[in-house]
Design a protein around this motif. Structure first.
Motif, mmCIF file in Angstrom:
data_model
loop_
_atom_site.group_PDB
_atom_site.id
_atom_site.type_symbol
_atom_site.label_atom_id
_atom_site.label_comp_id
_atom_site.label_asym_id
_atom_site.label_seq_id
_atom_site.Cartn_x
_atom_site.Cartn_y
_atom_site.Cartn_z
ATOM 1 N N GLU A 184 0.837 -1.202 0.000
ATOM 2 C CA GLU A 184 0.000 0.000 0.000
ATOM 3 C C GLU A 184 0.870 1.250 0.000
ATOM 4 O O GLU A 184 0.543 2.230 -0.659
ATOM 5 C CB GLU A 184 -0.937 0.008 1.217
ATOM 6 C CG GLU A 184 -1.968 -1.106 1.229
ATOM 7 C CD GLU A 184 -3.032 -0.959 0.140
ATOM 8 O OE1 GLU A 184 -3.251 0.165 -0.318
ATOM 9 O OE2 GLU A 184 -3.620 -1.983 -0.252
ATOM 10 N N ALA A 185 1.970 1.212 0.756
ATOM 11 C CA ALA A 185 2.872 2.366 0.763
ATOM 12 C C ALA A 185 3.451 2.570 -0.635
ATOM 13 O O ALA A 185 3.505 3.693 -1.145
ATOM 14 C CB ALA A 185 3.987 2.174 1.790
ATOM 15 N N THR A 186 3.862 1.481 -1.284
ATOM 16 C CA THR A 186 4.406 1.569 -2.639
ATOM 17 C C THR A 186 3.365 2.133 -3.593
ATOM 18 O O THR A 186 3.657 2.998 -4.421
ATOM 19 C CB THR A 186 4.855 0.178 -3.137
ATOM 20 O OG1 THR A 186 5.771 -0.356 -2.195
ATOM 21 C CG2 THR A 186 5.519 0.266 -4.496
ATOM 22 N N GLU A 187 2.135 1.651 -3.446
ATOM 23 C CA GLU A 187 1.062 2.108 -4.322
ATOM 24 C C GLU A 187 0.839 3.609 -4.153
ATOM 25 O O GLU A 187 0.720 4.348 -5.131
ATOM 26 C CB GLU A 187 -0.209 1.352 -3.950
ATOM 27 C CG GLU A 187 -1.072 0.998 -5.142
ATOM 28 C CD GLU A 187 -2.324 0.272 -4.699
ATOM 29 O OE1 GLU A 187 -2.221 -0.920 -4.388
ATOM 30 O OE2 GLU A 187 -3.384 0.908 -4.643
ATOM 31 N N PRO A 241 -0.198 2.489 -10.334
ATOM 32 C CA PRO A 241 0.663 1.523 -9.673
ATOM 33 C C PRO A 241 0.716 0.199 -10.430
ATOM 34 O O PRO A 241 -0.229 -0.185 -11.103
ATOM 35 C CB PRO A 241 0.006 1.326 -8.312
ATOM 36 C CG PRO A 241 -1.373 1.839 -8.439
ATOM 37 C CD PRO A 241 -1.390 2.817 -9.556
ATOM 38 N N SER A 242 1.843 -0.487 -10.324
ATOM 39 C CA SER A 242 2.027 -1.794 -10.943
ATOM 40 C C SER A 242 2.121 -2.835 -9.837
ATOM 41 O O SER A 242 2.626 -2.543 -8.758
ATOM 42 C CB SER A 242 3.311 -1.765 -11.767
ATOM 43 O OG SER A 242 3.794 -3.056 -11.986
ATOM 44 N N GLU A 243 1.604 -4.021 -10.097
ATOM 45 C CA GLU A 243 1.672 -5.076 -9.074
ATOM 46 C C GLU A 243 3.072 -5.673 -9.022
ATOM 47 O O GLU A 243 3.441 -6.338 -8.079
ATOM 48 C CB GLU A 243 0.682 -6.197 -9.416
ATOM 49 C CG GLU A 243 -0.763 -5.777 -9.391
ATOM 50 C CD GLU A 243 -1.515 -6.400 -8.235
ATOM 51 O OE1 GLU A 243 -1.414 -7.613 -8.047
ATOM 52 O OE2 GLU A 243 -2.187 -5.646 -7.494
ATOM 53 N N GLN A 244 3.830 -5.478 -10.095
ATOM 54 C CA GLN A 244 5.134 -6.136 -10.172
ATOM 55 C C GLN A 244 6.266 -5.201 -9.803
ATOM 56 O O GLN A 244 6.087 -3.988 -9.752
ATOM 57 C CB GLN A 244 5.330 -6.656 -11.594
ATOM 58 C CG GLN A 244 4.431 -7.853 -11.878
ATOM 59 C CD GLN A 244 4.220 -8.043 -13.356
ATOM 60 O OE1 GLN A 244 3.924 -7.085 -14.065
ATOM 61 N NE2 GLN A 244 4.376 -9.268 -13.812
ATOM 62 N N SER A 245 7.436 -5.760 -9.566
ATOM 63 C CA SER A 245 8.584 -4.942 -9.217
ATOM 64 C C SER A 245 9.105 -4.237 -10.469
ATOM 65 O O SER A 245 8.693 -4.533 -11.589
ATOM 66 C CB SER A 245 9.676 -5.804 -8.600
ATOM 67 O OG SER A 245 10.304 -6.558 -9.605
ATOM 68 N N SER A 264 4.781 -1.614 -20.573
ATOM 69 C CA SER A 264 3.838 -1.444 -19.481
ATOM 70 C C SER A 264 4.263 -0.267 -18.575
ATOM 71 O O SER A 264 3.427 0.470 -18.064
ATOM 72 C CB SER A 264 3.738 -2.779 -18.744
ATOM 73 O OG SER A 264 3.477 -2.624 -17.417
ATOM 74 N N HIS A 265 5.581 -0.070 -18.402
ATOM 75 C CA HIS A 265 6.050 1.123 -17.688
ATOM 76 C C HIS A 265 5.534 2.383 -18.380
ATOM 77 O O HIS A 265 5.008 3.289 -17.742
ATOM 78 C CB HIS A 265 7.592 1.168 -17.678
ATOM 79 C CG HIS A 265 8.214 0.572 -16.468
ATOM 80 N ND1 HIS A 265 7.994 1.056 -15.202
ATOM 81 C CD2 HIS A 265 9.065 -0.472 -16.308
ATOM 82 C CE1 HIS A 265 8.679 0.326 -14.326
ATOM 83 N NE2 HIS A 265 9.339 -0.618 -14.972
ATOM 84 N N ALA A 266 5.693 2.425 -19.707
ATOM 85 C CA ALA A 266 5.274 3.606 -20.463
ATOM 86 C C ALA A 266 3.767 3.830 -20.301
ATOM 87 O O ALA A 266 3.314 4.945 -20.063
ATOM 88 C CB ALA A 266 5.640 3.448 -21.931
#
Lengths: 444, 444
Positions: free
Chosen positions: B249-252, B262-266, B274-276
């Motif tokens: 959640e903090a990352t999101e 936000p992405s679920e992956q690292s 997908s980054h773009a």
């Protein structure tokens, strides 16, 4: 949740039996938060009505001013009882916040050996494992059977913060770990040395507490043993403290990323003056850096005197560059914090960001180019803006991903390389790129 | 850490005894990370050498592509054994990631009742307590004695994810909680109904998982019971999953605050494309909003044609306004996430930010005024800049603190009201303030 007004009413009417039975069914954390709404006199009265087995835990969950007030007005005997029931890490937390005269009072109350232990714990650096550990844990010997171990826990376990991980020591050297689950599901006659896990994940008293928290998350630990410089076991850190560290560290990073010095207190607990102090330093630095961009603009006075419309694209270019840069830096800063990205990945990161920035750059340049063509029917202008935008985006993303990694390399906190600093740097680049391209295309 | 090359060498030379003894002393998490560096064939070989009591845990710690490969090449018997040993929440996690044909293979392998349970768990919304809970917990009856309970745990406990909190149920209705600590430190003949805690903190299957994580932190829980719509107990969430939710959640929030989805992956797991994609949408919105600021600037063409120096202060004013605004919004967004600030605090927050902005504004205006006096010897200019700066700072901080709270009120995620959006809004304000003050003071 208990209604505060009803509770106070009962308290004032000295309906102690009712108050006690309410407190008996309430959770310690909730009692502490209910008590935080009372005034001092009610607080003292209510606290004395809490059953003995809950009082220490409620106390540990109180805020600092409530704790200070209670310690001040406790009798010798009450203080003694409280300290007996508080876990060592909570006692140390308390002492760190109390005024000096009350610290002396507490140190006078405890035994010589406890006093030595407290002083030792108080001396560990603020952000070390030593500062958050507790010294009470279940120690077993490897020759014990499961039955003997369970009997030992039954005798000594009540006052341990956790009994779910037991530590097998030999002359204070940690040689194994046995979980309570193992004890509860093994044969009574099994011997500890056969059950114990000997590959132990441990930290030293000086390990950074952020690193400790990361180990908890990686290995799903309930507790981690803490060893001193000679490798002897001195305490454990429990998962609840690790959880707090994780949240604190995220808050600290987020605060730093918005160009503020982090505060240990919550928003409302921090005074106006202290809020201002935490924000001004970085604002000053960034404000004066931004004047550099301004100075560069004045060099292109002739350009925007010739085509005043040029000025109107400055905010869009600066903002987009800043946003692109801070997107990249944010991802990298978070990746570093979660141990997913290391300095050695720098070229891999740069190549990835480069490819991302190409896609982003092309899409944004096209979108803006089309808009300009429609609004101004000016192909050169569309070209200048589109080109400036693309180049700015590539540069911003590269700066954004490199700086946090470089900061990490030279042992600076990567979090300071976030949006505000990146924006200020990228501003200058975007202005330079923009006016250089514009002067060439328009031959100014 | 085990050296990967030595390990592979032993594996290729078929030194299985050595490999086995290495795997025996290693931690499950470390084995999974060692195996992630092997190629597929080595992986299959190595996985079969892991002792049965560790294999499921190692499997649960593997990444998705390794899991998929292993499930594909397992025999019926191996798959059956693995599924027997996996906890229900790990099985569901696995199924959520596997391709459809392998999901079918797994559902065919398990029993009808397990299949029903899995289908039920797969149907809970992604961010609900139901989606992260496990259905294996220790259930006790209130008439049991401690001795009977311990015997029950010894028989059934090995395959429970946690046995440290036991749940006392009556016709599947949860009536109490007993901790393993209580069982281990109480008299053998004590009866559960006397020991159990009846004030129970629980969640429903549809409770947001962020809320679940906050309860863990507030009450220092090891596990929390999950009840269905009828109030019957259906499972538990354990602390390790809560810890992951907290970090996710903090990352999101951090990702959203930097204007990304936000992405679920690292970072490295996410593809360039997908980054773009995650970054472009917000950049487009912000880019077009920023052109508004540009349009406003063109209205003051005459002003900067008369005094070109005025243009050079634009970046400094815009950046400082943006930084001040995002400082405030960041603190409020984090405060909301940690449940420290609510919508009803809005006036308290505004009053606080107003006072902070006055201090910050005065300090920054003075610093900049003095600089301008020294550099340009122009009192009017110093006055214009100082005044514009102060007003901009007050406005920015008020916008910055209000927007996240308003977003929360209308059920938007407060995190989107962060630096990028605030900056774009504040830009327009700062330009308007600046040119209005300038045109008045210089009578343009």
């Amino acid at each position: 949740m208990m209604d505060k007004n009803i509770f106070v009413e009962l308290l004032i009417q000295h309906q102690f039996k009712a108050v006690r039975s309410i407190l008996d069914v309430m959770n310690e954390v909730d009692i502490a938060s209910l008590l935080s709404e009372l005034d001092d006199k009610e607080l003292a009265l209510a606290f004395r009505l809490i059953s003995k087995d809950k009082a220490a835990e409620v106390f540990a969950n109180m805020n600092n001013s409530m704790q200070t007030y209670l310690v001040e007005m406790f009798t010798e005997k009450e203080l003694r009882e409280l300290l007996d029931d508080l876990y060592m890490d909570d006692t140390v937390d308390l002492l760190e916040e109390l005024p000096a005269n009350l610290v002396t009072r507490i140190l006078d109350t405890v035994s010589q050996s406890e006093r030595n232990m407290i002083n030792l714990l108080l001396n560990y650096p603020d952000d070390s494992a030593g500062s958050i550990m507790t010294t009470e844990y279940v120690g077993l010997r490897q020759s014990m059977t499961v039955e003997e171990s369970m009997a030992h826990i039954k005798r000594t376990g009540i006052h341990k913060e956790t009994i779910y991980t037991c530590y097998v020591t030999d002359k204070r050297k940690l040689i194994g770990i046995v979980t309570a689950k193992e004890l509860m599901t093994s044969d009574d006659n099994a011997v500890i040395s056969d059950l114990m896990e000997t590959e132990i994940i441990s930290v030293s008293t000086h390990t950074d507490k952020e690193e400790v928290a990361q180990l908890f998350r990686k290995y799903d630990l309930l507790a981690i043993p803490v060893l001193d410089a000679e490798g002897l076991m001195v305490g454990i850190v429990t998962f609840d403290d690790a959880m707090d560290v994780m949240v604190e560290e995220a808050t600290e990073d987020i605060t730093k990323m918005a160009a503020m010095s982090p505060s240990e207190q919550s928003y409302f607990e921090t005074s106006v003056f202290s809020h201002a102090k935490h924000r001004i330093a970085w604002l000053l630095v960034l404000m004066f850096s931004a004047t550099l961009t301004g100075t560069i603009i004045t060099k292109y006075e002739d350009a925007f005197a010739a085509i005043p419309l040029l000025v109107s694209f400055i905010p869009m270019l600066m903002d987009t560059g800043g946003n692109c840069g801070s997107q990249s830096s944010t991802l990298i800063i978070r990746g570093i914090a979660l141990n997913e990205i290391q300095f050695r990945d720098i070229f891999r990161v740069m190549f990835k960001e480069f490819r991302v920035s190409i896609i982003v750059g092309v899409v944004l340049a096209l979108a803006n180019g089309v808009r300009i063509l429609i609004m101004y029917h000016d192909v050169s202008l569309a070209l200048v803006i589109g080109l400036s935008l693309s180049v700015t985006i590539v540069i911003s993303k590269l700066i954004g991903c490199m700086l946090p990694l470089l900061a990490k390399k030279v042992n600076l906190d990567p979090a300071i390389m976030a949006a505000p600093l990146i924006t200020t740097m990228v501003d200058t680049c975007s202005i330079l790129v923009y006016f250089n391209i514009a002067t060439h295309v328009f031959a100014l």
